[in-house]
Design a protein around this motif. Structure first.
Motif, mmCIF file in Angstrom:
data_model
loop_
_atom_site.group_PDB
_atom_site.id
_atom_site.type_symbol
_atom_site.label_atom_id
_atom_site.label_comp_id
_atom_site.label_asym_id
_atom_site.label_seq_id
_atom_site.Cartn_x
_atom_site.Cartn_y
_atom_site.Cartn_z
ATOM 1 N N ALA A 1 -6.309 -2.852 -4.843
ATOM 2 C CA ALA A 1 -7.759 -2.077 -4.641
ATOM 3 C C ALA A 1 -8.138 -2.503 -3.004
ATOM 4 N N ARG A 2 -7.667 -3.759 -2.641
ATOM 5 C CA ARG A 2 -7.852 -3.973 -1.177
ATOM 6 C C ARG A 2 -6.747 -4.622 -0.302
ATOM 7 N N ILE A 3 -6.438 -4.315 0.799
ATOM 8 C CA ILE A 3 -5.354 -5.117 1.443
ATOM 9 C C ILE A 3 -5.864 -5.692 2.895
ATOM 10 N N TYR B 1 -2.415 5.855 -0.585
ATOM 11 C CA TYR B 1 -3.375 4.506 -0.749
ATOM 12 C C TYR B 1 -4.510 4.972 -0.860
ATOM 13 N N GLU B 2 -5.515 4.487 -2.067
ATOM 14 C CA GLU B 2 -6.791 4.891 -2.068
ATOM 15 C C GLU B 2 -7.619 3.876 -2.085
ATOM 16 N N GLY B 3 -7.141 2.574 -1.812
ATOM 17 C CA GLY B 3 -8.066 1.266 -1.758
ATOM 18 C C GLY B 3 -8.729 1.167 -0.199
ATOM 19 N N GLU B 4 -9.327 0.028 -0.065
ATOM 20 C CA GLU B 4 -9.907 -0.290 1.454
ATOM 21 C C GLU B 4 -8.911 -1.196 2.097
ATOM 22 N N ALA B 5 -9.101 -1.112 3.369
ATOM 23 C CA ALA B 5 -8.247 -2.170 4.246
ATOM 24 C C ALA B 5 -8.916 -2.663 5.296
ATOM 25 N N ALA C 1 0.892 -1.098 0.045
ATOM 26 C CA ALA C 1 -0.136 -0.086 -0.015
ATOM 27 C C ALA C 1 1.099 1.310 -0.067
ATOM 28 N N VAL C 2 2.206 1.038 0.520
ATOM 29 C CA VAL C 2 3.141 2.254 0.554
ATOM 30 C C VAL C 2 3.630 2.142 -0.922
ATOM 31 N N GLN C 3 4.300 1.217 -1.191
ATOM 32 C CA GLN C 3 5.196 1.424 -2.426
ATOM 33 C C GLN C 3 4.256 1.447 -3.569
#
Lengths: 407, 407
Positions: free
Chosen positions: A169-171, A310-314, A161-163
């Protein structure tokens, strides 16, 4: 069954975070199911293995190994499972520095024809991530639907999510943390000392000679205690004497014979014996150091700053009996996500199984993971501490306290 | 100043619990203050040292040593201190199996003129107690005012109430338990394996040759983590890099140089280096096994049954951040006392210092101890969980939960 691809890719020259390069990075991987591009993204899910895991996340593929080396998440990944291989294209890669076919200390240094040993460059979690990105490029996978992983693999997930904030999309970091605490750093350091002070270690140049098995066994036993909880050890072993002889015989003095050989020792000895058969001592040094060194906030102003792009969801998952990667650490990570406006749920699983819970409680890990992959944070089985806490000081996710010290 | 007597007594033939005998048990001890018979009893207080402690509880007497070997409870024992040597006759004896002058592995076997090594008989906590009783007989001390001790020394205290219930008026097990739990048994077993798998250990016959220092250092480091809490390690060391080189140099690989040498490693290495200078590896095997083997209920129907014959009072002290000897274990012991009709107070000290708290928080340990010695359970500073709990399910003594995982 779905299709399984198992192999090794040569990814060419690779420069590690430390600045050193090798001429050709090899990465061993497995891929399950069929790849499908979907709009801007795809159905690809990258699974990141834990410290001593392998690419063989779900099927039997690595002969002569056991434990986390073989089908280590078979209850979670497969046809009809939480990470459904009839629906997703699931990739798992052995991280550089490990010993299951990717470049690392026990692999051959092409320049010498001998194992790299400790001439292999120092490895970081960031290197794992970049190697995975390169492998996925080779496999033709651009944007991932999700990156999922537990323990050190969860740090690997965070690093994605950082690199590569635009590539996921999802982590789902499971039983993970932004960084290890001092207690765990201490125990990992002791484990490494056990390996390097074994006379058979020979500065890391033991290939073709005796392996430093005592040191590696000790290191694993220290680690193993970290994976269990006080409660689970009490319930599983108590103070019972083992009804059998030692599986792995460490040297012992005469007086030892007067005292019982306990169940808990027998268990640790048995596990250590299996482990020394399947793992490389230098790889253990390299990978624990990568884990210890990982710090989400490094190079940023803090954890939230690191996650800002990061623009996805976690979905964060943690386990109440886990003192290696604690519920409090996951909650701190959830707060960083909220601060960074990353849509997040911190799903706390009640379990006495300690850190091992993410491997041994698939019935608790599976449903939220499945629903999150399918529907994101709207997933039915996905719970969040924020909704449970509800402004109350005494939050619902705090049973770590009871589970570790109850009884 | 009060008078201090320091010496060694030959106690003649001694048969250990295992059935083996030695021709002459020597016990090194120190005695502070003046003995006064008082009615049926006396002003004598026996202090029991912890695992690696010595008889030198309060003054400088053992040259060339450090840590728990020298004046290890100097803030608690002395003129005007909680255990006031102007008031009490305070005796502390080095336990058999140890290495500070009492018979044990490093002491000379009179038959051979060489160190006993691992020919020394296996030792139990019960042997410690019987040796102390024999020493006190030699010193002319019959009934004791109190027996006080922390950690393994607290088990020694409990054993006094079982073996010699009529000989003690007040017992104070500090940071102790009726028995170790599986997690601690595991870590102690790992520590012993570190010693015996050091090639220099040589089956225990290393005297006159190289001492197995790496193994002993590792064993101590494992132990040291048990003495600290997650919270105290986090606050004290965090993830900070040490601003100096390694004090004790374990072997390391080239890649290690890329990563920081951390404060927590530096601390453990420094402590281990001091420890290997002062302690004997075989003694460490013997004494940890005695501690691990101890079980208050052994030979009885349970803990309460074991304590049933004791007619004195008991003060139990525990520390909220202690995961080696937990608050819950002390509370369980308090319940056994109540069941056995032993007048008891369980005094819980709030502290983040882990197991070490009983040594490093004298300002919290001293007052209840002083008042209990003077006035028994009526002592002003003596608190009890029973009165605090007050029928409430969520008892006040439970902050162990917060202190271990807070922050």
């Amino acid at each position: 069954m779905t299709s399984v691809e198992s192999g090794t890719r040569s990814l060419g020259e690779f420069t590690f975070e430390c600045g050193e390069s090798i001429g050709d990075l090899e990465v061993a991987y497995e891929a399950y199911g069929d790849f499908e591009p979907q709009g801007e993204g795809s159905n690809a899910v990258l699974v990141c293995h834990a410290l001593t895991g392998s690419q063989n996340v779900a099927s039997e593929g690595v002969p002569g190994t056991s434990g986390q080396a073989r089908a280590w998440w078979n209850d979670i990944v497969g046809p009809g499972k939480a990470i459904d291989t009839t629906k997703y294209y699931v990739v798992c890669a052995n991280v550089p520095g490990s010993c299951y076919g990717s470049s690392g200390p026990p692999a051959e240094n092409p320049k010498t024809g001998e194992p790299w040993g400790t001439d292999f460059p120092p490895v970081t979690v960031g290197d794992w991530t970049r190697a995975q990105r390169r492998l996925l490029d080779e496999l033709g996978v651009g944007r991932l639907h999700a990156v999922v992983g537990g323990s050190a693999g969860g740090m690997n997930v965070l690093d994605w999510a950082v690199q590569y904030p635009d590539d996921v999309a999802r982590i789902v970091p499971v039983a993970a943390a932004a960084r290890l605490d001092a207690q765990c750093l201490a125990l990992d350091a002791i484990a490494r000392r056990a390996i390097t002070s074994d006379d058979d270690w020979q500065g890391g140049d033991y290939y073709g000679a005796a392996k430093p098995t005592d040191g590696l066994a000790l290191a694993r036993q220290v680690g193993h205690v970290m994976y269990l909880s006080k409660t689970s050890m009490g319930e599983r072993f108590g103070r019972r004497a083992a009804g059998r002889d030692a599986v792995r015989s460490f040297p012992a003095d005469r007086a030892a014979g007067y005292f019982p050989y306990r169940e808990v020792e027998s268990y640790l000895d048995y596990q250590a014996e299996k482990f020394v058969d399947r793992f490389d001592p230098n790889s253990y040094l390299y990978l624990t150091r990568a884990m210890d060194d990982y710090d989400l906030s490094e190079g940023y102003e803090g954890d939230a700053d690191a996650l800002a792009a990061y623009e996805g969801e976690a979905l964060l998952m943690s386990f109440t009996g886990d003192w290696h990667f604690t519920v409090a650490q996951s909650e701190s990570l959830a707060e960083a996500c909220r601060e960074a406006s990353v849509p997040v749920a911190h799903h706390v699983v009640g379990s006495d199984h300690g850190h091992d819970a993410f491997l041994v409680e698939p019935e608790k890990v599976g449903p939220p993971l499945r629903d999150f992959l399918a529907d994101g944070l709207a997933g039915r089985a996905v719970h969040d501490t924020a909704e449970e806490a509800d402004g109350d000081e005494e939050t619902e996710f705090a049973p770590v306290h009871n589970s570790l010290f109850g009884g």
